[in-house]
Design a protein around this motif. Structure first.
Motif, PDB file in Angstrom:
ATOM      1  N   ALA A  40      35.023  39.387  46.919  1.00 14.23           N
ATOM      2  CA  ALA A  40      34.256  40.039  45.821  1.00 14.23           C
ATOM      3  C   ALA A  40      35.238  39.838  44.586  1.00 14.23           C
ATOM      4  O   ALA A  40      34.669  39.411  43.060  1.00 14.23           O
ATOM      5  N   PHE A  41      35.989  40.704  44.885  1.00 13.57           N
ATOM      6  CA  PHE A  41      37.140  40.749  43.065  1.00 13.57           C
ATOM      7  C   PHE A  41      37.336  38.984  42.766  1.00 13.57           C
ATOM      8  O   PHE A  41      37.931  38.973  41.926  1.00 13.57           O
ATOM      9  N   LYS A  42      38.500  38.595  44.178  1.00 15.53           N
ATOM     10  CA  LYS A  42      39.053  37.137  44.382  1.00 15.53           C
ATOM     11  C   LYS A  42      37.784  36.179  42.931  1.00 15.53           C
ATOM     12  O   LYS A  42      37.834  35.691  42.897  1.00 15.53           O
ATOM     13  N   TYR A  43      36.287  36.293  43.362  1.00 13.26           N
ATOM     14  CA  TYR A  43      35.823  35.569  42.753  1.00 13.26           C
ATOM     15  C   TYR A  43      35.837  35.808  41.833  1.00 13.26           C
ATOM     16  O   TYR A  43      35.726  34.816  41.057  1.00 13.26           O
ATOM     17  N   ILE A  44      34.925  37.428  41.101  1.00 14.73           N
ATOM     18  CA  ILE A  44      35.185  37.202  39.627  1.00 14.73           C
ATOM     19  C   ILE A  44      36.825  37.098  39.361  1.00 14.73           C
ATOM     20  O   ILE A  44      37.036  37.428  37.315  1.00 14.73           O
ATOM     21  N   GLY A  45      37.902  37.110  39.604  1.00 12.85           N
ATOM     22  CA  GLY A  45      39.180  36.791  39.306  1.00 12.85           C
ATOM     23  C   GLY A  45      40.115  38.480  39.030  1.00 12.85           C
ATOM     24  O   GLY A  45      41.248  37.326  37.874  1.00 12.85           O
ATOM     25  N   TRP A  46      39.635  38.662  39.243  1.00 11.54           N
ATOM     26  CA  TRP A  46      40.096  39.930  39.538  1.00 11.54           C
ATOM     27  C   TRP A  46      41.591  40.259  40.958  1.00 11.54           C
ATOM     28  O   TRP A  46      40.943  40.716  41.914  1.00 11.54           O
ATOM     29  N   ASP A  47      42.000  39.319  41.090  1.00 12.32           N
ATOM     30  CA  ASP A  47      42.789  39.014  42.414  1.00 12.32           C
ATOM     31  C   ASP A  47      43.741  40.023  42.543  1.00 12.32           C
ATOM     32  O   ASP A  47      43.898  41.104  43.957  1.00 12.32           O
ATOM     33  N   GLY A  48      44.658  41.144  41.869  1.00  9.42           N
ATOM     34  CA  GLY A  48      44.686  42.071  42.086  1.00  9.42           C
ATOM     35  C   GLY A  48      44.148  43.332  42.543  1.00  9.42           C
ATOM     36  O   GLY A  48      45.114  44.718  43.073  1.00  9.42           O
ATOM     37  N   ALA A  49      43.024  43.489  42.732  1.00 11.83           N
ATOM     38  CA  ALA A  49      41.752  44.752  42.998  1.00 11.83           C
ATOM     39  C   ALA A  49      42.035  44.707  44.459  1.00 11.83           C
ATOM     40  O   ALA A  49      41.925  45.905  44.946  1.00 11.83           O
ATOM     41  N   LYS A  50      42.902  43.435  45.078  1.00 17.86           N
ATOM     42  CA  LYS A  50      43.150  43.581  46.116  1.00 17.86           C
ATOM     43  C   LYS A  50      43.556  44.793  47.041  1.00 17.86           C
ATOM     44  O   LYS A  50      43.423  45.411  47.709  1.00 17.86           O
TER      45      LYS A  50
END
Length: 133
Positions: A79-89
């Motif tokens: 979900a974070f990658k979907y909205i563009g927050w790749d670093g949140a993983k």
């Protein structure tokens, strides 16, 4: 129901682990001043905190992306990658490690309390005598 009855059971089994750990509230009851009031209050407060946390995460995931695009095994990083927050993983990974280590510490600290109570009642003495005969 998009995933049927098996999806409901899978979700319930996943949420069950949020509510594991209330044994520590009951086993530390002898350390509080008023256990008749403090133990039920602690259990209800913990249940509410777990409910709000799970409800908040599921609501955020539902609002972030369509449910059918979520990965069943790791929905938060997807979900974070979907909205563009790749670093949140990485934050999710650190949070997962903290949760696992907290659970292991909980087991180490609170597992001995029921054994001490059993030993105070001489229940373990009978068990150890039968082993060494």
């Amino acid at each position: 129901m998009p995933y049927g009855f098996s999806g409901v059971l899978s979700g319930a089994a996943t949420c069950f682990y949020a509510f594991v750990g209330f044994d520590c509230i009951a086993t530390t009851g002898e350390e509080v001043k008023n256990p008749q009031r403090a133990i039920p209050f602690g259990i209800v407060a913990s249940l509410l905190i777990c409910f709000v946390a799970y409800f908040g995460v599921s609501a955020a995931l539902t609002l972030m992306m369509p449910y059918y695009l979520l990965d069943k095994n790791s929905p938060l990083p997807v979900a974070f990658k979907y909205i563009g927050w790749d670093g949140a993983k990485y934050a999710v990974a650190v949070g997962s490690l903290c949760a696992l280590s907290t659970r292991y510490l909980h087991n180490l600290v609170f597992l001995n309390r029921p054994l001490i109570v059993l030993d105070a009642n001489v229940s373990l003495e009978i068990l150890t005598f039968s082993v060494h005969e």
